[in-house]
Motif scaffolding. Sequence first.
Motif, PDB file in Angstrom:
ATOM      1  N   LEU A 270       0.825  -1.200   0.000  1.00  0.00           N
ATOM      2  CA  LEU A 270       0.000   0.000   0.000  1.00  0.00           C
ATOM      3  C   LEU A 270       0.861   1.251   0.000  1.00  0.00           C
ATOM      4  O   LEU A 270       0.655   2.165  -0.804  1.00  0.00           O
ATOM      5  CB  LEU A 270      -0.932  -0.002   1.208  1.00  0.00           C
ATOM      6  N   LEU A 271       1.848   1.300   0.871  1.00  0.00           N
ATOM      7  CA  LEU A 271       2.709   2.477   0.976  1.00  0.00           C
ATOM      8  C   LEU A 271       3.513   2.712  -0.299  1.00  0.00           C
ATOM      9  O   LEU A 271       3.674   3.849  -0.746  1.00  0.00           O
ATOM     10  CB  LEU A 271       3.642   2.350   2.186  1.00  0.00           C
ATOM     11  N   THR A 272       4.000   1.645  -0.903  1.00  0.00           N
ATOM     12  CA  THR A 272       4.762   1.760  -2.142  1.00  0.00           C
ATOM     13  C   THR A 272       3.881   2.279  -3.273  1.00  0.00           C
ATOM     14  O   THR A 272       4.290   3.148  -4.040  1.00  0.00           O
ATOM     15  CB  THR A 272       5.383   0.405  -2.529  1.00  0.00           C
ATOM     16  N   LEU A 273       2.665   1.760  -3.373  1.00  0.00           N
ATOM     17  CA  LEU A 273       1.756   2.215  -4.422  1.00  0.00           C
ATOM     18  C   LEU A 273       1.451   3.704  -4.254  1.00  0.00           C
ATOM     19  O   LEU A 273       1.505   4.468  -5.219  1.00  0.00           O
ATOM     20  CB  LEU A 273       0.460   1.405  -4.400  1.00  0.00           C
ATOM     21  N   LYS A 274       1.155   4.139  -3.044  1.00  0.00           N
ATOM     22  CA  LYS A 274       0.847   5.550  -2.797  1.00  0.00           C
ATOM     23  C   LYS A 274       2.072   6.436  -3.013  1.00  0.00           C
ATOM     24  O   LYS A 274       1.949   7.560  -3.477  1.00  0.00           O
ATOM     25  CB  LYS A 274       0.282   5.747  -1.389  1.00  0.00           C
ATOM     26  N   ARG A 275       3.237   5.934  -2.690  1.00  0.00           N
ATOM     27  CA  ARG A 275       4.458   6.717  -2.906  1.00  0.00           C
ATOM     28  C   ARG A 275       4.722   6.889  -4.397  1.00  0.00           C
ATOM     29  O   ARG A 275       5.018   7.994  -4.862  1.00  0.00           O
ATOM     30  CB  ARG A 275       5.654   6.033  -2.243  1.00  0.00           C
ATOM     31  N   ASP A 276       4.595   5.811  -5.142  1.00  0.00           N
ATOM     32  CA  ASP A 276       4.913   5.842  -6.566  1.00  0.00           C
ATOM     33  C   ASP A 276       3.815   6.480  -7.414  1.00  0.00           C
ATOM     34  O   ASP A 276       4.089   7.016  -8.480  1.00  0.00           O
ATOM     35  CB  ASP A 276       5.193   4.431  -7.068  1.00  0.00           C
ATOM     36  N   PHE A 277       2.558   6.391  -6.940  1.00  0.00           N
ATOM     37  CA  PHE A 277       1.421   6.912  -7.701  1.00  0.00           C
ATOM     38  C   PHE A 277       0.494   7.660  -6.737  1.00  0.00           C
ATOM     39  O   PHE A 277      -0.577   7.176  -6.371  1.00  0.00           O
ATOM     40  CB  PHE A 277       0.667   5.760  -8.383  1.00  0.00           C
ATOM     41  N   PRO A 278       0.908   8.845  -6.292  1.00  0.00           N
ATOM     42  CA  PRO A 278       0.146   9.561  -5.256  1.00  0.00           C
ATOM     43  C   PRO A 278      -1.275   9.952  -5.658  1.00  0.00           C
ATOM     44  O   PRO A 278      -2.114  10.166  -4.800  1.00  0.00           O
ATOM     45  CB  PRO A 278       1.010  10.785  -4.975  1.00  0.00           C
ATOM     46  N   GLY A 279      -1.568   9.992  -6.946  1.00  0.00           N
ATOM     47  CA  GLY A 279      -2.906  10.375  -7.383  1.00  0.00           C
ATOM     48  C   GLY A 279      -3.930   9.261  -7.314  1.00  0.00           C
ATOM     49  O   GLY A 279      -5.126   9.495  -7.494  1.00  0.00           O
ATOM     50  N   ILE A 280      -3.494   8.052  -7.049  1.00  0.00           N
ATOM     51  CA  ILE A 280      -4.417   6.916  -6.999  1.00  0.00           C
ATOM     52  C   ILE A 280      -5.094   6.846  -5.644  1.00  0.00           C
ATOM     53  O   ILE A 280      -4.445   6.895  -4.598  1.00  0.00           O
ATOM     54  CB  ILE A 280      -3.662   5.596  -7.282  1.00  0.00           C
ATOM     55  N   GLY A 281      -6.420   6.734  -5.669  1.00  0.00           N
ATOM     56  CA  GLY A 281      -7.166   6.551  -4.429  1.00  0.00           C
ATOM     57  C   GLY A 281      -7.024   5.128  -3.947  1.00  0.00           C
ATOM     58  O   GLY A 281      -6.760   4.205  -4.726  1.00  0.00           O
ATOM     59  N   VAL A 282      -7.185   4.926  -2.649  1.00  0.00           N
ATOM     60  CA  VAL A 282      -7.008   3.600  -2.062  1.00  0.00           C
ATOM     61  C   VAL A 282      -8.227   3.272  -1.205  1.00  0.00           C
ATOM     62  O   VAL A 282      -8.722   4.117  -0.467  1.00  0.00           O
ATOM     63  CB  VAL A 282      -5.732   3.565  -1.192  1.00  0.00           C
ATOM     64  N   GLY A 283      -8.682   2.036  -1.326  1.00  0.00           N
ATOM     65  CA  GLY A 283      -9.762   1.542  -0.488  1.00  0.00           C
ATOM     66  C   GLY A 283      -9.354   0.237   0.151  1.00  0.00           C
ATOM     67  O   GLY A 283      -8.391  -0.409  -0.287  1.00  0.00           O
ATOM     68  N   LEU A 284     -10.054  -0.153   1.186  1.00  0.00           N
ATOM     69  CA  LEU A 284      -9.777  -1.408   1.898  1.00  0.00           C
ATOM     70  C   LEU A 284     -11.048  -2.229   1.960  1.00  0.00           C
ATOM     71  O   LEU A 284     -12.123  -1.684   2.151  1.00  0.00           O
ATOM     72  CB  LEU A 284      -9.281  -1.133   3.315  1.00  0.00           C
ATOM     73  N   HIS A 285     -10.909  -3.531   1.776  1.00  0.00           N
ATOM     74  CA  HIS A 285     -12.068  -4.413   1.959  1.00  0.00           C
ATOM     75  C   HIS A 285     -11.613  -5.770   2.421  1.00  0.00           C
ATOM     76  O   HIS A 285     -10.476  -6.095   2.455  1.00  0.00           O
ATOM     77  CB  HIS A 285     -12.929  -4.497   0.699  1.00  0.00           C
TER      78      HIS A 285
END
Length: 66
Positions: A51-66
């Motif tokens: 999760l942290l790597t994805l947000k670091r590399d692509f900060p514009g992507i929203g994240v959800g949890l399920h």
Amino acid sequence: MPAESFRKIIIVADDAAFHPAIDRGIRMAAEKNALTHADFMLGRQFPKESLLTLKRDFPGIGVGLH
């Protein structure tokens, strides 16, 4: 064409962190600006690093949890 006539498509990648192949596909789509969100699957051991790597590399992507 007026701006209000355009529609925005939201593309969500589901089940991130479920399997390494899914994570690779999500990263490939993100690199091509082909998705807007990624939903992470919570399970036995949630890989916070993914999760942290994805947000670091692509900060514009929203994240959800399920």
